[in-house]
Design an enzyme around this catalytic site. Structure first.
Site, mmCIF file in Angstrom:
data_model
loop_
_atom_site.group_PDB
_atom_site.id
_atom_site.type_symbol
_atom_site.label_atom_id
_atom_site.label_comp_id
_atom_site.label_asym_id
_atom_site.label_seq_id
_atom_site.Cartn_x
_atom_site.Cartn_y
_atom_site.Cartn_z
ATOM 1 N N HIS A 1 0.817 -1.228 0.000
ATOM 2 C CA HIS A 1 0.000 0.000 0.000
ATOM 3 C C HIS A 1 0.850 1.277 0.000
ATOM 4 O O HIS A 1 0.549 2.239 0.713
ATOM 5 C CB HIS A 1 -0.953 -0.005 1.174
ATOM 6 C CG HIS A 1 -2.037 -1.043 1.084
ATOM 7 N ND1 HIS A 1 -2.461 -1.565 -0.118
ATOM 8 C CD2 HIS A 1 -2.786 -1.650 2.051
ATOM 9 C CE1 HIS A 1 -3.425 -2.451 0.113
ATOM 10 N NE2 HIS A 1 -3.636 -2.524 1.407
ATOM 11 N N GLU B 1 -11.731 -3.422 -3.255
ATOM 12 C CA GLU B 1 -10.695 -2.498 -3.708
ATOM 13 C C GLU B 1 -10.521 -2.604 -5.222
ATOM 14 O O GLU B 1 -9.920 -3.549 -5.718
ATOM 15 C CB GLU B 1 -9.378 -2.805 -3.005
ATOM 16 C CG GLU B 1 -9.450 -2.790 -1.486
ATOM 17 C CD GLU B 1 -8.235 -3.458 -0.867
ATOM 18 O OE1 GLU B 1 -7.102 -2.983 -1.142
ATOM 19 O OE2 GLU B 1 -8.412 -4.455 -0.145
ATOM 20 N N HIS C 1 -9.773 2.106 0.359
ATOM 21 C CA HIS C 1 -9.716 0.920 1.210
ATOM 22 C C HIS C 1 -10.854 0.890 2.242
ATOM 23 O O HIS C 1 -10.643 0.510 3.396
ATOM 24 C CB HIS C 1 -8.365 0.855 1.918
ATOM 25 C CG HIS C 1 -7.903 -0.536 2.230
ATOM 26 N ND1 HIS C 1 -8.575 -1.367 3.091
ATOM 27 C CD2 HIS C 1 -6.846 -1.256 1.779
ATOM 28 C CE1 HIS C 1 -7.937 -2.517 3.192
ATOM 29 N NE2 HIS C 1 -6.880 -2.477 2.383
#
Length: 368
Positions: free
Chosen positions: A118, A331, A192
């Protein structure tokens, strides 16, 4: 995905801005609240360009917050750092923290297992973004902007980006991303949010029903890094081409589910779309309340994480601790570790190009 749910009609749209918190380093976090009070309303924070709350009515008109959120900024900088946040510069995993771009290999900052997740330890979720409200005839929202300098977390190139949240009175939340760079780099952005259509803190999502327009998924190794090839969903728990109860799918004991801790943490390869703009890719339903969420996107992949590793260490704004399966993430993104797999859709962005991506979360209710 062919049923006809009831469209929401929320009346007039409003938007307001207010201070939310001050971080330990003195940065001020603002909250933007907008939407139609009888349909869907959203709350977005400048910390992480974060979708902090999303209120949607059930079939009786009773509204509930249907996304998980940290109780305060300490959570958002800690255990709940990804909850509702804009993820970047690269959503999901890059193996070994090694990033090949146009023949050069860049060393990225890494986290657990030596991989980059991420965007690195200090990804876009930890930044305070600039924000400007947007008022359109039929939509309201906020546009948040950020500049990520060359070398940020090891990524090459200075990246200027924006994420825009726009909500209409019929219950559709559009999330649009744009980015440009001054040197070759990679871009893979997503939101997210963890959804629980019964309401945050209302228990698990195992009773939710999920359908995904995908005939393949991306299998992973023990570090959740893709092999590089795609497997058919047919005959596996990953077959969600027809509506299936989430709990039914993840109790199947498949080896891939065991690698992910007893649930989904995988990328579905979405069916291609010849048209322009977001196409329908998934539907999440909560039969008891009637709430229905349709996901549309321009992206090629959909990462599903069912929250199996939640352990109660995060308490939501309603005071409930989030245990296993408290929420499900949808996502929309490019595939995990794509820089190491040339056959995957490219995430490389060059100077003079513009990255664009749009996802729509469309809420409605099933009458029965």
């Amino acid at each position: 995905m062919t049923d006809a749910p009831t469209r929401l009609d929320g009346g007039s749209m409003t938007i307001r801005r207010e201070p939310y918190a001050t971080l330990p380093d003195g940065r001020v976090v603002d909250r933007w609240a907008f939407g139609a009070e009888r349909a869907v309303t959203a709350e977005v924070l400048s910390l992480g360009a974060r979708l902090q709350a999303l209120y949607a009515p059930d079939r009786d008109g009773q509204r509930a917050d249907v996304v998980l959120g940290g109780a305060g900024v300490a959570d958002m900088l800690g255990e709940a750092k990804y909850f509702g946040a804009t993820i970047g510069r690269y959503a999901n995993r890059i193996a070994g923290g090694e990033l090949p771009v146009d023949g050069a290999v860049h060393r990225l900052l890494t986290q657990a297992n030596g991989n980059t997740l991420h965007g690195g330890p200090e990804g876009f979720d930890a930044r305070v973004w600039d924000a400007t409200e947007i008022r359109e005839p039929d939509r309201v929202g906020v546009r948040l902007t950020l500049h990520s300098p060359d070398g940020d977390q090891g990524f090459p190139g200075g990246l200027s980006l924006s994420v825009t949240y726009l909500l209409d009175g019929a219950g559709s939340l559009t999330v649009a991303y744009a980015a440009t760079t001054d040197a070759p780099t990679v871009v893979n952005l997503t939101n997210h949010a963890y959804f629980n259509l019964a309401g945050e803190g209302s228990g698990s999502i195992l009773d939710h029903v999920l359908q995904i327009r995908a005939d393949q998924y991306t299998p992973v190794d023990g570090q959740l890094i893709p092999y590089g090839s795609h497997f058919p969903v047919e005959g596996t728990p990953f077959d969600l081409t027809e509506p299936r109860k989430v709990g039914e799918r993840i109790t199947a004991g498949h080896p891939q589910l065991r690698l992910a801790g007893g649930g989904f943490d995988h990328n579905w390869v979405l069916r291609p779309h010849p048209g322009v703009g977001p196409r329908p890719v998934a539907v999440l339903r909560h039969p008891a309340s009637g709430r229905r969420l349709e996901c549309l996107t321009t992206e090629p992949g959909l990462q599903i994480y069912t929250g199996q590793l939640f352990d109660g260490s995060v308490t939501g704004p309603g005071g409930a601790a989030y245990g296993a399966f408290a929420g499900i993430a949808l996502e929309t993104q490019h595939f995990p570790d794509s820089p190491h797999h040339p056959a995957h859709p490219s995430t490389v962005l060059h100077p003079g190009e513009e990255f664009r991506s749009t996802t729509v979360y469309r809420f409605s209710v099933d009458d029965s």
